[in-house]
Scaffold this active site. Structure first.
Site, PDB file in Angstrom:
ATOM      1  N   LYS A 250      10.768   5.443  -1.192  1.00  0.00           N
ATOM      2  CA  LYS A 250      10.888   5.788   0.238  1.00  0.00           C
ATOM      3  C   LYS A 250      10.805   7.296   0.470  1.00  0.00           C
ATOM      4  O   LYS A 250      11.717   7.926   0.997  1.00  0.00           O
ATOM      5  CB  LYS A 250      12.167   5.214   0.848  1.00  0.00           C
ATOM      6  CG  LYS A 250      12.185   3.690   0.853  1.00  0.00           C
ATOM      7  CD  LYS A 250      13.310   3.131   1.672  1.00  0.00           C
ATOM      8  CE  LYS A 250      13.293   1.622   1.725  1.00  0.00           C
ATOM      9  NZ  LYS A 250      13.679   0.983   0.445  1.00  0.00           N
TER      10      LYS A 250
ATOM     11  N   LYS B 232       9.897  -4.744  -8.215  1.00  0.00           N
ATOM     12  CA  LYS B 232      10.252  -3.553  -7.461  1.00  0.00           C
ATOM     13  C   LYS B 232      11.466  -2.877  -8.101  1.00  0.00           C
ATOM     14  O   LYS B 232      12.455  -3.548  -8.391  1.00  0.00           O
ATOM     15  CB  LYS B 232      10.556  -3.927  -6.006  1.00  0.00           C
ATOM     16  CG  LYS B 232      10.666  -2.720  -5.093  1.00  0.00           C
ATOM     17  CD  LYS B 232      10.877  -3.122  -3.642  1.00  0.00           C
ATOM     18  CE  LYS B 232      12.314  -3.482  -3.322  1.00  0.00           C
ATOM     19  NZ  LYS B 232      13.276  -2.383  -3.520  1.00  0.00           N
TER      20      LYS B 232
ATOM     21  N   ASP C  61       9.876  13.411   2.979  1.00  0.00           N
ATOM     22  CA  ASP C  61       9.964  14.849   3.241  1.00  0.00           C
ATOM     23  C   ASP C  61       8.592  15.435   3.614  1.00  0.00           C
ATOM     24  O   ASP C  61       7.624  14.694   3.779  1.00  0.00           O
ATOM     25  CB  ASP C  61      10.562  15.546   2.009  1.00  0.00           C
ATOM     26  CG  ASP C  61      11.432  16.740   2.385  1.00  0.00           C
ATOM     27  OD1 ASP C  61      11.009  17.540   3.246  1.00  0.00           O
ATOM     28  OD2 ASP C  61      12.526  16.881   1.796  1.00  0.00           O
TER      29      ASP C  61
ATOM     30  N   ASP D  11      10.303   1.838  -5.321  1.00  0.00           N
ATOM     31  CA  ASP D  11      10.665   1.857  -3.898  1.00  0.00           C
ATOM     32  C   ASP D  11      11.363   3.179  -3.559  1.00  0.00           C
ATOM     33  O   ASP D  11      12.519   3.201  -3.172  1.00  0.00           O
ATOM     34  CB  ASP D  11      11.577   0.656  -3.627  1.00  0.00           C
ATOM     35  CG  ASP D  11      11.873   0.438  -2.165  1.00  0.00           C
ATOM     36  OD1 ASP D  11      11.246   1.122  -1.331  1.00  0.00           O
ATOM     37  OD2 ASP D  11      12.725  -0.420  -1.875  1.00  0.00           O
TER      38      ASP D  11
HETATM   39  O1  6AU Z   1      17.304  -8.879  -1.282  1.00  0.00           O
HETATM   40  P1  6AU Z   1      18.221  -7.681  -1.301  1.00  0.00           P
HETATM   41  O2  6AU Z   1      18.911  -7.468   0.016  1.00  0.00           O
HETATM   42  O3  6AU Z   1      19.176  -7.688  -2.448  1.00  0.00           O
HETATM   43  O4  6AU Z   1      17.299  -6.399  -1.582  1.00  0.00           O
HETATM   44  C1  6AU Z   1      16.298  -5.968  -0.713  1.00  0.00           C
HETATM   45  C2  6AU Z   1      15.499  -4.846  -1.332  1.00  0.00           C
HETATM   46  C3  6AU Z   1      16.297  -3.583  -1.637  1.00  0.00           C
HETATM   47  C4  6AU Z   1      15.971  -2.635  -0.498  1.00  0.00           C
HETATM   48  O5  6AU Z   1      15.969  -1.278  -0.927  1.00  0.00           O
HETATM   49  C5  6AU Z   1      14.570  -3.071  -0.075  1.00  0.00           C
HETATM   50  O6  6AU Z   1      14.457  -4.443  -0.444  1.00  0.00           O
HETATM   51  N1  6AU Z   1      14.265  -2.962   1.378  1.00  0.00           N
HETATM   52  C6  6AU Z   1      13.125  -2.262   1.834  1.00  0.00           C
HETATM   53  C7  6AU Z   1      12.014  -1.863   0.993  1.00  0.00           C
HETATM   54  C8  6AU Z   1      11.426  -2.770   0.060  1.00  0.00           C
HETATM   55  O7  6AU Z   1      11.431  -0.842   1.176  1.00  0.00           O
HETATM   56  C9  6AU Z   1      12.929  -2.048   3.195  1.00  0.00           C
HETATM   57  C10 6AU Z   1      13.775  -2.687   4.122  1.00  0.00           C
HETATM   58  O8  6AU Z   1      13.565  -2.612   5.337  1.00  0.00           O
HETATM   59  N2  6AU Z   1      14.817  -3.431   3.655  1.00  0.00           N
HETATM   60  C11 6AU Z   1      15.078  -3.583   2.313  1.00  0.00           C
HETATM   61  O9  6AU Z   1      16.019  -4.302   1.980  1.00  0.00           O
HETATM   62  O10 6AU Z   1      15.826  -3.061  -2.868  1.00  0.00           O
END
Ligand code: 6AU
Length: 261
Positions: free
Chosen positions: A94, A61, A97, A92
């Site tokens: 997101k 990702k 719009d 990712d």
């Molecule tokens: O394990 P971390 O906390 O270092 O990273 C989590 C990754 C980050 C966030 O942008 C993403 O997951 N994320 C997303 C996604 C995948 O869409 C949604 C969410 O609810 N929480 C989240 O952390 O790259």
């Protein structure tokens, strides 16, 4: 709600979206349900991580807009690594719009995301028109949309009735939508969707900016989602390769336990 079907069985159900089918097949072949969030800020760091952990993961990702020296060569190299190690590329972004704007954000600009990503994240907040704006491109390139049904962060507004509406919106657009970003399997989520869960770590329960973590076995066994997305838990460790192997093993064992229950 539990899922007792194997990824192999679900790949057959997922004939409405080619990317969902591809990911289910890749998971059963590679015996991995690990995705890594490569939230690093230079090309070299992301590519080094991807090469080190590529054999352990099914999805890498990216957040390409945080890479300070991003260029087209980055995409070329990442693609080569994805073929070498057999993983899919998930930008990712997101998107959130109106349809007309999102179309340009997906296809144009510096990143031209539609040209290289296998899947992207989409918020449902603007309504179903956002999904229509991806349709031509996604169907032609056989990509998939991941709808944000729930978020891992504290105080998230993606809850309750909103979440239910996201699932219904996805069901109306099964050709484009491959699955959800969510924290649990809900009763109205059909088995042909892939459920991916971020906010997964073994060593911490939170960060200082609202992120909340669960363990991989809790997510896959108790919450019955399919793919864990791990960022800092892996890329900030001393040895990302062996840490990725550890998360992969736990997540896959949890999946097998879920099947046998
Ligand atoms: O394990 P971390 O906390 O270092 O990273 C989590 C990754 C980050 C966030 O942008 C993403 O997951 N994320 C997303 C996604 C995948 O869409 C949604 C969410 O609810 N929480 C989240 O952390 O790259």
């Amino acid at each position: 709600v539990k899922s007792h079907l194997s990824f192999q069985e679900r790949s057959q159900l997922a004939n409405c979206n080619k990317m969902a089918q591809k990911l289910f097949r890749l998971m059963s072949e590679k015996k991995s349900n690990l995705a890594v969030a490569a939230d690093l800020t230079t090309k070299a760091e992301v590519l080094k991580l991807a090469d080190a952990i590529g054999s352990e993961i099914v999805v890498l990702k990216t957040h390409v807009d945080i890479i300070s020296d991003y260029d087209e060569d980055f995409v070329k190299q990442l693609k080569a690594l994805s073929e070498k190690h057999k993983f899919l590329i998930f930008e990712d972004r997101k998107f959130a719009d109106i349809g007309n704007t999102v179309k340009y954000q997906y296809q144009s600009g510096v990143y031209k995301i539609s040209e290289w990503s296998d899947m992207v994240t989409v918020h449902a907040v603007a309504g179903p028109g956002i999904i229509d704006s991806f349709k031509d491109s996604v169907l032609q390139k056989e990509c998939g949309l991941l709808m944000l049904a729930q978020m891992s962060s504290k105080g998230s507004l993606c809850v309750g009735e909103y979440t239910q509406q996201v699932v219904e919106m996805a069901k109306q657009n099964q050709d484009c939508v491959m699955g959800f970003i969510c924290q649990e399997r809900l009763s109205n989520m059909p088995e042909h969707f892939v459920l991916m869960t971020p906010g997964v770590q073994l060593n911490n329960t939170a960060d200082t900016l609202g992120q909340q973590y669960n363990t991989p076995d809790y997510i896959v066994q108790e919450k019955s989602t399919d793919v864990i997305i791990v960022g800092r838990g892996i890329y900030q460790s001393q040895d990302p390769k062996s840490e990725a192997h550890k998360y992969r093993t736990i997540a896959w064992d949890s999946y097998e336990k879920r099947l046998s229950k």
